[in-house]
Design a protein around this motif. Sequence first.
Motif, mmCIF file in Angstrom:
data_model
loop_
_atom_site.group_PDB
_atom_site.id
_atom_site.type_symbol
_atom_site.label_atom_id
_atom_site.label_comp_id
_atom_site.label_asym_id
_atom_site.label_seq_id
_atom_site.Cartn_x
_atom_site.Cartn_y
_atom_site.Cartn_z
ATOM 1 N N GLY A 12 -45.527 5.615 69.250
ATOM 2 C CA GLY A 12 -46.079 6.398 68.087
ATOM 3 C C GLY A 12 -46.185 5.616 66.969
ATOM 4 O O GLY A 12 -47.371 5.706 66.391
ATOM 5 N N LYS A 22 -49.276 11.131 62.577
ATOM 6 C CA LYS A 22 -48.587 11.296 63.724
ATOM 7 C C LYS A 22 -48.941 12.469 64.421
ATOM 8 O O LYS A 22 -49.159 12.619 65.792
ATOM 9 N N ILE A 65 -50.196 12.289 68.557
ATOM 10 C CA ILE A 65 -49.840 13.109 69.591
ATOM 11 C C ILE A 65 -50.840 13.661 70.126
ATOM 12 O O ILE A 65 -51.116 13.666 71.553
ATOM 13 N N LEU A 113 -52.542 10.977 72.546
ATOM 14 C CA LEU A 113 -51.593 10.929 73.709
ATOM 15 C C LEU A 113 -51.887 12.064 74.684
ATOM 16 O O LEU A 113 -52.264 11.838 75.989
ATOM 17 N N PRO A 164 -46.398 14.770 75.079
ATOM 18 C CA PRO A 164 -46.703 13.800 74.258
ATOM 19 C C PRO A 164 -45.714 13.799 73.105
ATOM 20 O O PRO A 164 -45.431 12.781 72.527
ATOM 21 N N GLN A 165 -44.967 14.996 72.794
ATOM 22 C CA GLN A 165 -44.168 14.988 71.668
ATOM 23 C C GLN A 165 -42.782 13.800 71.777
ATOM 24 O O GLN A 165 -42.500 13.374 71.246
ATOM 25 N N TYR A 189 -43.980 10.113 72.485
ATOM 26 C CA TYR A 189 -44.350 9.594 71.186
ATOM 27 C C TYR A 189 -43.219 8.875 70.740
ATOM 28 O O TYR A 189 -43.480 7.619 70.055
#
Length: 722
Positions: free
Chosen positions: A114, A503, A507, A510, A518-519, A522
């Motif tokens: 991330g 951010k 996400i 991704l 993805p959360q 990350y």
Amino acid sequence: MEKFKDKKLSVENLTISFRTVNGNVQAVRGISFDLYAGETLCIVGESGSGKSVTSRAILGILARNAIVQGGEIFYDGKDLLKISEDDFHKIRGDKIAMIFQDPMSSLNPIMRVGKQLTEAMILKNKANRKESRKIFNHLLKEVVRYMDVDASESDKKEHALKAEKFNAFEVKHLELEQAYNASKEACEDLYIYITDLLFKLEKNAINNPTKECKYIISHSKLLQNEYYMPDVSSFVEEANKLVVKLDSNKKISNSDEIVQVLNKIKGILSEVKKNNEIEPNFFSLGYYLTNVSDNLPNFKDFKELNKLTLKHLDDEFMLDFIKLVEKALKESHKENVINTNEALNDLKALMQIDLATTLKKDYLKKLKEVIIKVENAIDKLDIYRTSPCYTFRTSIIDTIENYYDVDKNNNLEDKRFNKQTEKYNAIIAKGKTPNWAVVPKTIWDKEQIKHEINTIYFNLVEYFEKYLSIKEINYNKEAIAIIDYFKEKASNVATKVTKKVAKTRAIKLLEEVGINDPQRRYKQYPFEFSGGMRQRIVIAIALAANPDILICDEPTTALDVTIQSQILELITKLKRERHLSIIFITHDMGVVANMADRIAVMYAGKIVEIGTSEDVFYDPKHPYTWALLSSMPDLDTKERLESIPGTPPNMIYPPKGDAFASRNKYAMKIDFEMQPPMFKVSDTHYAATWLLHPNAPKVEPPKTIINRINRMKEMVKKDATK
């Protein structure tokens, strides 16, 4: 003008070698190609063919022992071989991004993915906003200047007022879009936050979510925007209900009621996102709120609002403004035709001067006068910076300096080589072994440099003559393109990337490249991903700055066949959705079959064949292309696959003739004596093989190739009739 505008990148006569202890390896030998908007150009060849060296030269990341002996890489009005490292920082990773063969070469193993995604986003955004504002102001000033040519004093005042008005509602446009984007990002952020919270509750990872749920309420005010989410009351009401229900002294990780309310809030945010799939036209809305009314009209949806505000904009301002921009374009073009004719005449006169009999200072004096004329021939209102006039100064002066300094440079190189050799031999004479090697000589060839000078001149003459041959220009289309360019630059200024915004975008990226959950992902490190997943992350990083050109250097070689297919499909999908121009480097013809628009086949540092995908697969002309196709696996092939006999030549001592001759069973005597030129097969197809010479014997491709071509044509025909 149109024909010059879809060219994204142009490589002209690129020649690169590398210093080694055994001599200079000639890696790239005078290659030329163009990359057009929205196309995938695949460069195919064996290891050592020069394809990766070419891609690294475009990105300015050649090894320290590289010697760029000649050529240009032309992008956005710059020669990438001549610009400074600071200028490259504005291009590398922002305008031109790269995906490498090994994903770990692009990833920091001790930094969360991330963080690696967001860092570049924030830095590039800051530079992009500043640059966009500068371009906007300069271009608007130039447009007004050309509007004022032959205008009366009253018209000049009107033009100034029009420009001021245009700038005023563009400022409003920025204000509106920035506020809208902030609400949109807040919605995305909270949606992701709640999804993450629900996941943690499901896994019993939170004993007391009171703090997390209060975060939802505290950030609800960021959602409120007149155009994005005008009323947050229902959202806040549900969030308040949730906090009231929470009991800080009680473990509630299994509470269905809490999960139910969170899902309800998530549903509200999801509905808001869905309702905003059609966004307001901030450009026309900016005009309406600046010049028509302080208040919004009644509207049922953004489609209706956009129609209304666009009508006001067109009727009251834009149609007249477009006509003024058209006038400016006509005046600019008229001036530019005069300047181009002057530059062309002076350039042709300069080309008649004999370098060998002219003193360096005299020639440079005349050259600098011509350079000024050439730079005056740049159309000040051309938003497509594809003219070779931009790079003429640096390219020609450097090359002329090299021509006149050949003897001096070669003498210095001789002295350096002799001094190092003496020192090396002295150490050996003492019975010791040196821990270093003598760097081989770099010898400059005067005739080769003269050829490069002529190439630069002829390319510019050809460009000028094409420009002057254009009979009709659609000034209305050009004017609309300039206004769209203004809008694009204004939107760039409006888009501010904060850490929170970065951010959220990371996400989403991704998710876009096919990474599930993805959360959670990350926050992970590269070692926690498989090879295919790491490559997806590298693709996400490459796309983070929304580049213009994407270079893929063997991005699937290190992956298994199933994952290869997924990555190729992903790259093709992203190209289509993001309107990317792609250079795809590979050694495998099978990889490019379904994704290439054009294919350049490279061997021993030269492009030996180039054409559309159909040209190269259905009508290959070079024996090396035949060899690559013969070695390509095919489910329907019953014949034994053929390997390419022999090995590539030693490029410290490149062959005199066709480099593939020693491995080519169709080679003729001339192949060993002289390099073949590029023969034209069609307007899109060229190949460098003596077999295309009118006097060459008729040679058909191998039977396996003919059978394969016929099968492919039959399959295409069947697909077309379905």
